[in-house]
Scaffold this motif. Structure first.
Motif, PDB file in Angstrom:
ATOM      1  N   UNK A  39       0.805  -1.038  -0.007  1.00  0.00           N
ATOM      2  CA  UNK A  39       0.181   0.135   0.176  1.00  0.00           C
ATOM      3  C   UNK A  39       0.794   1.136  -0.075  1.00  0.00           C
ATOM      4  N   UNK A  40       0.086   2.434  -0.045  1.00  0.00           N
ATOM      5  CA  UNK A  40       0.815   3.725   0.027  1.00  0.00           C
ATOM      6  C   UNK A  40       1.019   4.086   1.667  1.00  0.00           C
ATOM      7  N   UNK A  41       1.977   5.146   2.043  1.00  0.00           N
ATOM      8  CA  UNK A  41       2.066   5.341   3.187  1.00  0.00           C
ATOM      9  C   UNK A  41       0.996   6.049   3.818  1.00  0.00           C
ATOM     10  N   UNK A  42       0.945   6.103   5.177  1.00  0.00           N
ATOM     11  CA  UNK A  42      -0.064   6.956   5.818  1.00  0.00           C
ATOM     12  C   UNK A  42       0.590   8.130   6.415  1.00  0.00           C
ATOM     13  N   UNK A  43       1.851   8.379   5.967  1.00  0.00           N
ATOM     14  CA  UNK A  43       2.498   9.782   6.175  1.00  0.00           C
ATOM     15  C   UNK A  43       3.127  10.014   7.366  1.00  0.00           C
ATOM     16  N   UNK A  44       3.313   8.982   8.472  1.00  0.00           N
ATOM     17  CA  UNK A  44       3.814   9.016   9.529  1.00  0.00           C
ATOM     18  C   UNK A  44       5.285   8.618   9.469  1.00  0.00           C
ATOM     19  N   UNK A  45       6.430   9.493   8.961  1.00  0.00           N
ATOM     20  CA  UNK A  45       7.445   8.847   8.640  1.00  0.00           C
ATOM     21  C   UNK A  45       8.380   8.230   9.854  1.00  0.00           C
ATOM     22  N   UNK A  46       8.029   9.072  10.947  1.00  0.00           N
ATOM     23  CA  UNK A  46       8.972   8.432  12.156  1.00  0.00           C
ATOM     24  C   UNK A  46       8.533   6.739  12.358  1.00  0.00           C
ATOM     25  N   UNK A  47       7.300   6.399  11.708  1.00  0.00           N
ATOM     26  CA  UNK A  47       6.967   5.282  12.007  1.00  0.00           C
ATOM     27  C   UNK A  47       6.983   4.051  11.086  1.00  0.00           C
ATOM     28  N   UNK A 341      10.137  16.174  16.040  1.00  0.00           N
ATOM     29  CA  UNK A 341      10.005  14.955  16.604  1.00  0.00           C
ATOM     30  C   UNK A 341       9.013  14.167  15.645  1.00  0.00           C
ATOM     31  N   UNK A 342       7.998  14.708  14.975  1.00  0.00           N
ATOM     32  CA  UNK A 342       7.183  14.074  14.194  1.00  0.00           C
ATOM     33  C   UNK A 342       6.956  14.440  12.818  1.00  0.00           C
ATOM     34  N   UNK A 343       7.675  14.183  11.862  1.00  0.00           N
ATOM     35  CA  UNK A 343       7.601  14.704  10.498  1.00  0.00           C
ATOM     36  C   UNK A 343       6.821  13.477   9.598  1.00  0.00           C
ATOM     37  N   UNK A 344       6.406  14.213   8.690  1.00  0.00           N
ATOM     38  CA  UNK A 344       5.306  13.417   7.636  1.00  0.00           C
ATOM     39  C   UNK A 344       4.353  14.264   6.958  1.00  0.00           C
ATOM     40  N   UNK A 345       3.417  13.473   6.351  1.00  0.00           N
ATOM     41  CA  UNK A 345       2.332  14.307   5.573  1.00  0.00           C
ATOM     42  C   UNK A 345       1.014  14.222   6.515  1.00  0.00           C
ATOM     43  N   UNK A 360       2.414  21.717  18.102  1.00  0.00           N
ATOM     44  CA  UNK A 360       1.322  20.627  18.396  1.00  0.00           C
ATOM     45  C   UNK A 360       1.415  19.359  17.665  1.00  0.00           C
ATOM     46  N   UNK A 361       1.488  19.550  16.049  1.00  0.00           N
ATOM     47  CA  UNK A 361       1.509  18.369  15.201  1.00  0.00           C
ATOM     48  C   UNK A 361       2.876  17.779  15.169  1.00  0.00           C
ATOM     49  N   UNK A 362       3.929  18.533  14.786  1.00  0.00           N
ATOM     50  CA  UNK A 362       5.253  18.131  14.705  1.00  0.00           C
ATOM     51  C   UNK A 362       5.890  17.869  16.092  1.00  0.00           C
ATOM     52  N   UNK A 363       5.600  18.580  17.002  1.00  0.00           N
ATOM     53  CA  UNK A 363       6.066  18.148  18.552  1.00  0.00           C
ATOM     54  C   UNK A 363       7.304  18.866  18.728  1.00  0.00           C
ATOM     55  N   UNK A 364       7.665  20.014  17.903  1.00  0.00           N
ATOM     56  CA  UNK A 364       8.850  20.835  18.285  1.00  0.00           C
ATOM     57  C   UNK A 364      10.165  20.039  17.732  1.00  0.00           C
ATOM     58  N   UNK A 365      11.199  20.523  18.254  1.00  0.00           N
ATOM     59  CA  UNK A 365      12.478  19.891  17.572  1.00  0.00           C
ATOM     60  C   UNK A 365      12.792  18.727  18.276  1.00  0.00           C
TER      61      UNK A 365
END
Length: 508
Positions: A39-47, A341-345, A360-365
């Protein structure tokens, strides 16, 4: 046992193909029958690689998955060390408004049956029953603007091509996604290619075009392979060909691969490359909508612009327009990268503040250090300090802060970043990637690197010169490459003046 493992480029780079092979070997050893869906990615690169197993309660995720995690996949799944629970219930997914990316990560990208089961082709069937003018009117009413960066109203571009008189017209999809921190086009093509195909067919119906091209950069081998396969499936199913779905006019799509020049993301350079010429910017007028590919009226739209068309026709222009703020209507796929902390789409309606996105979404650095700057809009986007974090994510709102949202890529930097070096990188990038046609870009970028080097050595007199040079590039360049390079340079100089002073103070 049904298992989903992404074919997405990021997942593959992190070992997804090896995991597929390891699961097949382990299943054979245990005598377990497995069906693996890429399948394609859900967009949660860290996972990533994010593996999903179909259970009686739904699809359960495991990630980031490694080869060492394979054996436990055939034991008690609840006790698996990488168990995440249902992927759809993860906070990252719950907070989104997925319209364009609704099927990405969910379906087998090459299953037209699964695509139709989740709403695919509904919009096309509706469009087939409408006159050209009504199709254009629907797109205009939705408020959709170009997602490639310029933000030009899609309906106006389509109307111009639709009303142009010519013996042939073309739809060109700009998939030359070259900005740093952008990957939405790639993810869409790899995870749900039929929505792009459907959008291009509707564009053909609206304008009278019978031929489409998808121009993909060569650095996207997975996307190229998936798109070529999807076009073949669509042709066999009658979605593409001499009569769309057996009732409409002809429309077909060809995949073209570019060599990877950044400037070919500019529509007229892309058209030159598509024609087999050197990728050099064309002067306007004439506009591509009137004289584009092979001198014929041409719609040039970004992947996300075209891929959003099906949902507009499936659910209606008013439904889509209800999302967003001001003149920025609908949703935008944020692509979050850099020191986070959390990168992606993350697809959401326009209107979230920059602070909400970064904190909030990316979780800061990821480094744990304070955020110093966020570059929004790729390598030619402005650097925004924390004082800009209340700015809502929208075209006019960012323009009011001396920036642009571009393709909605965000790169985050912590307080260790040297903004003078980042400004120099922008000028150097422009110098390397310039097509060379116009002097402000070709020569200006080289002089810009030299001028910033003078400032770094303590020459304060070079700062006004740099400002003047940026004004010249912004006003005189033929395209956005030279015209937008001043954004990162001047924003770095304006918001982070101390980074342009240390060497000068040391010299004194």
């Amino acid at each position: 046992m049904k298992i989903y493992i992404p074919l997405d480029t990021v997942a593959v780079a992190l070992g997804a193909d090896d995991i597929v092979a390891a699961i097949e070997v382990e299943a054979a050893r245990r005598g377990v029958s497995v069906e693996i869906v890429r399948n394609g990615s859900h967009g949660m690169v860290w996972l990533e690689p994010l593996v999903e197993v179909v259970t009686p309660s739904g699809r359960t995720g495991f990630g980031p998955f490694t080869l060492a995690d394979v054996p436990a996949l055939f034991a008690d799944l609840a006790a698996h060390p990488k168990a995440l629970g249902p992927v759809a219930d993860l906070p990252w997914m719950q907070g989104q408004t997925r319209l364009t990316f609704a099927r990405v990560g969910i379906v087998d990208p090459l299953s037209l049956t699964e695509y139709e089961a989740l709403g695919g082709l509904t919009g096309l069937r509706r469009a087939l029953a409408l006159p050209k003018a009504d199709i254009v009117a629907e797109v205009t009413a939705s408020g959709l603007r170009g997602r490639g960066g310029a933000g030009f109203p899609t309906g106006i571009k389509w109307k111009t091509v639709s009303e142009a008189v010519a013996d042939r017209k073309y739809i060109v999809c700009n998939a030359d996604e070259g900005d740093s921190a952008t990957f939405a086009d790639r993810m869409l093509m790899e995870g749900d290619p039929f929505t792009l195909i459907e959008g291009m067919v509707i564009a053909g119906l609206a304008t009278g075009a019978t031929k489409g091209f998808v121009y993909i950069r060569s650095e996207y081998p997975v996307a190229i392979r998936v798109m070529e396969s999807a076009c073949t499936v669509a042709q066999q199913a009658g979605v593409l060909g001499d009569s769309v779905l057996g009732t409409g006019p002809a429309f077909d799509i060809e995949i073209r691969v570019g060599a990877g020049a950044y400037v070919c993301g500019e529509e007229t350079s892309l058209l030159n490359s598509l024609e087999g010429k050197r990728g050099v910017v064309r002067a306007k007028p004439p506009l591509p909508a009137l004289e584009g590919f092979m001198g014929k009226p041409t719609v040039v739209n970004n992947v996300i612009s075209l891929a959003t068309i099906p949902v507009i026709f499936e659910r209606g222009a008013e439904f889509y327009k209800d999302f967003g703020l001001g003149r920025s209507r609908g949703t935008i796929p944020l692509q979050i990268a850099g020191n986070v902390r959390f990168g992606g789409l993350y697809e959401t309606a326009f209107g979230l503040t920059l602070g909400q996105i970064v904190d909030d979404i990316a979780g800061g650095c990821a480094s744990g250090r304070p955020v110093k700057a966020v570059q929004v809009g790729g390598p030619l986007g402005a650097y925004h300090p924390r004082s800009d974090f209340a700015t809502p994510f929208g075209y006019e709102e960012f323009a009011g802060q001396g920036g642009l949202i571009g393709h909605a890529g965000l790169t985050v930097f912590d307080d260790s970043a040297d903004m003078l070096k980042q400004a120099r990188f922008a000028m150097e990038f422009c110098a390397i990637e310039s097509c060379g046609k116009c002097t402000p870009c070709r020569i200006g970028a080289v002089r810009g690197v030299e001028t910033i080097d003078r400032i770094a050595k303590g020459d304060a007199a070079a700062i006004p010169l740099l400002t003047d040079l940026c004004n010249t590039m912004k006003a005189g360049s033929l395209c956005a490459l030279g015209g937008f390079t001043p954004y990162p340079v001047m924003s770095a100089l304006t918001h982070f003046p101390d980074d342009f002073a240390p060497m000068k103070e040391a010299a004194e």
